[in-house]
Design a protein around this motif. Sequence first.
Motif, PDB file in Angstrom:
ATOM      1  N   THR A   4       1.325   2.425  -8.986  1.00  0.00           N
ATOM      2  CA  THR A   4       1.242   3.017 -10.324  1.00  0.00           C
ATOM      3  C   THR A   4       2.645   3.061 -10.952  1.00  0.00           C
ATOM      4  O   THR A   4       2.777   3.273 -12.143  1.00  0.00           O
ATOM      5  CB  THR A   4       0.652   4.450 -10.315  1.00  0.00           C
ATOM      6  OG1 THR A   4       1.508   5.303  -9.570  1.00  0.00           O
ATOM      7  CG2 THR A   4      -0.745   4.476  -9.727  1.00  0.00           C
ATOM      8  N   THR A  28      -7.181  11.670 -10.644  1.00  0.00           N
ATOM      9  CA  THR A  28      -6.468  10.791  -9.711  1.00  0.00           C
ATOM     10  C   THR A  28      -7.105   9.405  -9.714  1.00  0.00           C
ATOM     11  O   THR A  28      -6.417   8.383  -9.718  1.00  0.00           O
ATOM     12  CB  THR A  28      -6.520  11.372  -8.276  1.00  0.00           C
ATOM     13  OG1 THR A  28      -6.006  12.690  -8.329  1.00  0.00           O
ATOM     14  CG2 THR A  28      -5.728  10.542  -7.290  1.00  0.00           C
ATOM     15  N   ASN A  36       4.145   2.650  -4.236  1.00  0.00           N
ATOM     16  CA  ASN A  36       3.091   3.121  -5.124  1.00  0.00           C
ATOM     17  C   ASN A  36       3.018   2.216  -6.355  1.00  0.00           C
ATOM     18  O   ASN A  36       3.926   2.192  -7.188  1.00  0.00           O
ATOM     19  CB  ASN A  36       3.399   4.571  -5.523  1.00  0.00           C
ATOM     20  CG  ASN A  36       2.273   5.171  -6.326  1.00  0.00           C
ATOM     21  OD1 ASN A  36       1.428   4.462  -6.882  1.00  0.00           O
ATOM     22  ND2 ASN A  36       2.253   6.486  -6.377  1.00  0.00           N
ATOM     23  N   ASP A  71       0.849  -1.188   0.000  1.00  0.00           N
ATOM     24  CA  ASP A  71       0.000   0.000   0.000  1.00  0.00           C
ATOM     25  C   ASP A  71       0.891   1.246   0.000  1.00  0.00           C
ATOM     26  O   ASP A  71       2.034   1.201   0.453  1.00  0.00           O
ATOM     27  CB  ASP A  71      -0.916   0.021   1.233  1.00  0.00           C
ATOM     28  CG  ASP A  71      -2.242   0.713   0.941  1.00  0.00           C
ATOM     29  OD1 ASP A  71      -3.279   0.017   0.937  1.00  0.00           O
ATOM     30  OD2 ASP A  71      -2.252   1.943   0.711  1.00  0.00           O
ATOM     31  N   ASN A  72       0.340   2.342  -0.511  1.00  0.00           N
ATOM     32  CA  ASN A  72       1.071   3.617  -0.440  1.00  0.00           C
ATOM     33  C   ASN A  72       0.346   4.596   0.487  1.00  0.00           C
ATOM     34  O   ASN A  72       0.589   5.790   0.433  1.00  0.00           O
ATOM     35  CB  ASN A  72       1.235   4.246  -1.838  1.00  0.00           C
ATOM     36  CG  ASN A  72      -0.111   4.595  -2.463  1.00  0.00           C
ATOM     37  OD1 ASN A  72      -1.142   4.117  -2.014  1.00  0.00           O
ATOM     38  ND2 ASN A  72      -0.087   5.414  -3.492  1.00  0.00           N
ATOM     39  N   TYR A  73      -0.570   4.078   1.294  1.00  0.00           N
ATOM     40  CA  TYR A  73      -1.354   4.906   2.233  1.00  0.00           C
ATOM     41  C   TYR A  73      -2.220   5.930   1.515  1.00  0.00           C
ATOM     42  O   TYR A  73      -2.486   6.999   2.055  1.00  0.00           O
ATOM     43  CB  TYR A  73      -0.440   5.587   3.271  1.00  0.00           C
ATOM     44  CG  TYR A  73       0.174   4.599   4.228  1.00  0.00           C
ATOM     45  CD1 TYR A  73      -0.631   3.819   5.044  1.00  0.00           C
ATOM     46  CD2 TYR A  73       1.552   4.441   4.315  1.00  0.00           C
ATOM     47  CE1 TYR A  73      -0.074   2.903   5.927  1.00  0.00           C
ATOM     48  CE2 TYR A  73       2.111   3.521   5.199  1.00  0.00           C
ATOM     49  CZ  TYR A  73       1.285   2.762   5.995  1.00  0.00           C
ATOM     50  OH  TYR A  73       1.827   1.855   6.871  1.00  0.00           O
ATOM     51  N   PHE A  74      -2.636   5.598   0.307  1.00  0.00           N
ATOM     52  CA  PHE A  74      -3.497   6.525  -0.440  1.00  0.00           C
ATOM     53  C   PHE A  74      -4.733   6.908   0.374  1.00  0.00           C
ATOM     54  O   PHE A  74      -5.077   8.085   0.518  1.00  0.00           O
ATOM     55  CB  PHE A  74      -3.925   5.875  -1.773  1.00  0.00           C
ATOM     56  CG  PHE A  74      -4.895   6.716  -2.547  1.00  0.00           C
ATOM     57  CD1 PHE A  74      -4.452   7.635  -3.468  1.00  0.00           C
ATOM     58  CD2 PHE A  74      -6.264   6.614  -2.319  1.00  0.00           C
ATOM     59  CE1 PHE A  74      -5.343   8.436  -4.168  1.00  0.00           C
ATOM     60  CE2 PHE A  74      -7.166   7.413  -3.010  1.00  0.00           C
ATOM     61  CZ  PHE A  74      -6.700   8.322  -3.933  1.00  0.00           C
ATOM     62  N   ARG A  75      -5.432   5.903   0.890  1.00  0.00           N
ATOM     63  CA  ARG A  75      -6.691   6.147   1.604  1.00  0.00           C
ATOM     64  C   ARG A  75      -6.464   6.994   2.853  1.00  0.00           C
ATOM     65  O   ARG A  75      -7.163   7.959   3.118  1.00  0.00           O
ATOM     66  CB  ARG A  75      -7.311   4.796   1.956  1.00  0.00           C
ATOM     67  CG  ARG A  75      -8.516   4.818   2.888  1.00  0.00           C
ATOM     68  CD  ARG A  75      -9.737   5.381   2.186  1.00  0.00           C
ATOM     69  NE  ARG A  75     -10.949   5.066   2.939  1.00  0.00           N
ATOM     70  CZ  ARG A  75     -11.718   4.001   2.729  1.00  0.00           C
ATOM     71  NH1 ARG A  75     -11.396   3.121   1.803  1.00  0.00           N
ATOM     72  NH2 ARG A  75     -12.808   3.802   3.445  1.00  0.00           N
ATOM     73  N   ASN A  80      -4.869   6.396 -11.073  1.00  0.00           N
ATOM     74  CA  ASN A  80      -4.495   5.368 -10.096  1.00  0.00           C
ATOM     75  C   ASN A  80      -5.089   4.013 -10.491  1.00  0.00           C
ATOM     76  O   ASN A  80      -4.369   3.014 -10.604  1.00  0.00           O
ATOM     77  CB  ASN A  80      -4.985   5.744  -8.699  1.00  0.00           C
ATOM     78  CG  ASN A  80      -4.572   4.700  -7.677  1.00  0.00           C
ATOM     79  OD1 ASN A  80      -3.435   4.682  -7.221  1.00  0.00           O
ATOM     80  ND2 ASN A  80      -5.477   3.783  -7.346  1.00  0.00           N
ATOM     81  N   GLN A  89      -8.738   3.664  -5.897  1.00  0.00           N
ATOM     82  CA  GLN A  89      -9.497   4.739  -5.251  1.00  0.00           C
ATOM     83  C   GLN A  89     -10.951   4.257  -5.279  1.00  0.00           C
ATOM     84  O   GLN A  89     -11.534   4.115  -6.357  1.00  0.00           O
ATOM     85  CB  GLN A  89      -9.279   6.022  -6.048  1.00  0.00           C
ATOM     86  CG  GLN A  89      -9.820   7.295  -5.406  1.00  0.00           C
ATOM     87  CD  GLN A  89     -11.307   7.278  -5.140  1.00  0.00           C
ATOM     88  OE1 GLN A  89     -11.745   6.978  -4.010  1.00  0.00           O
ATOM     89  NE2 GLN A  89     -12.092   7.577  -6.144  1.00  0.00           N
ATOM     90  N   ASN A 129      -3.993   9.005   3.478  1.00  0.00           N
ATOM     91  CA  ASN A 129      -3.597  10.362   3.113  1.00  0.00           C
ATOM     92  C   ASN A 129      -4.789  11.164   2.593  1.00  0.00           C
ATOM     93  O   ASN A 129      -4.932  12.348   2.915  1.00  0.00           O
ATOM     94  CB  ASN A 129      -2.483  10.338   2.060  1.00  0.00           C
ATOM     95  CG  ASN A 129      -1.203   9.752   2.635  1.00  0.00           C
ATOM     96  OD1 ASN A 129      -1.007   9.757   3.850  1.00  0.00           O
ATOM     97  ND2 ASN A 129      -0.335   9.218   1.789  1.00  0.00           N
ATOM     98  N   ALA A 130      -5.655  10.508   1.813  1.00  0.00           N
ATOM     99  CA  ALA A 130      -6.838  11.216   1.293  1.00  0.00           C
ATOM    100  C   ALA A 130      -7.757  11.603   2.453  1.00  0.00           C
ATOM    101  O   ALA A 130      -8.346  12.690   2.459  1.00  0.00           O
ATOM    102  CB  ALA A 130      -7.583  10.344   0.281  1.00  0.00           C
TER     103      ALA A 130
END
Length: 394
Positions: free
Chosen positions: A76, A127, A74, A31-35, A131, A112, A37-38
């Motif tokens: 991507t 995004t 990440n 994971d890149n901690y997207f959730r 993503n 996402q 961070n969002a």
Amino acid sequence: MNILILGGDGYLGWPTAMYFSRRGHEVTVVDNYFRHNACTELDVGMLYPVPTLQERARIWHEKTGFEIKVVVGNLTDPEVMRGLFNGRVKYAWPLNANFSGPPETVIHYAEQPSAPYSMFDYKYANTTLSNNLLVTNNLMFAVRDLSRKTHIIKLGTMGEYGTPNIDIEEGWLEVEHKGRKDKFLFPRQAGSVYHTSKIMDTDLLWFGVRMWDLRVTDLMQGPVYGMETEESILDPRLRTIFNYDEIFGTVVNRFITQAIVGYPLTVYGKGGQTRGYLNIKDTLQCVDKSVQTQANPGELRIFNQIMETFSVLELAELTRKVGRKLGYDVQVKSIENPRKEAEDHYYNPVYHGLIDIGVEPHFLTEDVMEGMFRVVEKYKENIRKDVIFRGIRW
Ligand code: USQ
């Protein structure tokens, strides 16, 4: 089995990791901690704080003796994805972990996942598209180039089908046209940029299946509710992220939270919007049965992953009933629908494929909802009314 979970920090990713780890599988999460961070960026509030993946893997190890390997990266970036298949991977926990070969199964949650997020404005739409599509494409090529036998399990969504005025089949539709017959993907017509990105994912992987005989299972999931699983009860710090805000919260989780803080339940429009729902425990079962049964090379296997259907009004009514039993004065208020969707429509999806391979449904009974109330009310002090509705319009 060697199982790789993409999006291991998310609402479903982390419970899935614990589920397979406890059953003796070798599990790696990425994971890149997207959730996370969002959620911070958009200040959505969370019911309770959730430790980092590394911390949770450490707690899991202390509690059970099992090891979930953590990679922070990440996906991507194609090299990050390929590293998970060719061994050029850097583990964030445990730091001395060894690569144990390419995964036999990949469970792809690294997307996402919110429709309102994708409709916030053009940047959030971008995004979402970049993503979701890049991660799926990177996965497809990594499997093609480095491990063609790997079974890909991708989380799709029932929202890809929209709300057509005919029965929704399980992924495919046989069409007879001018005396000839063929089978096609069931028509898709999504209601948000997010849901559209999931259609594009499906198309990409269906292409990969036809070109390179990849093996793919697509789980067309409805909105999920709940937070507690057999594994999370070992320690509250192992609970999955729980959102109740307009952007990341799904409707059942939102209604229960609203009931507890005395916020009138936010029924959008007429409330006749009907969807298929499932308990988070059933997401785990469905993924498990899909892992055990596998798709064949050159097969795109599609399941409709729901256990029962409800309209928004039925959910509000159930929440009111359970809430009142527990002493809450629950009000229901129809508000102008910020989304563009049918509020009164035909809805009759087929969903027996997962039952046929052994899934035993948990239904949303009053008792089940009461259990959710009991957990959420422990964190009542953390609930922020200001994030419940902000009106992101389509
Ligand atoms: N709704 C309300 N009031 C609310 C929130 C939602 O009336 O306060 C309505 C929505 O308008 C919609 C329905 O409830 O008609 C479901 O909304 P949701 O926010 O629970 O679910 P949705 O936006 O469709 O997305 C969720 C997940 C997504 C997943 C999808 C499955 O966030 O990741 O793909 O459920 S499905 O809906 O089948 O496409």
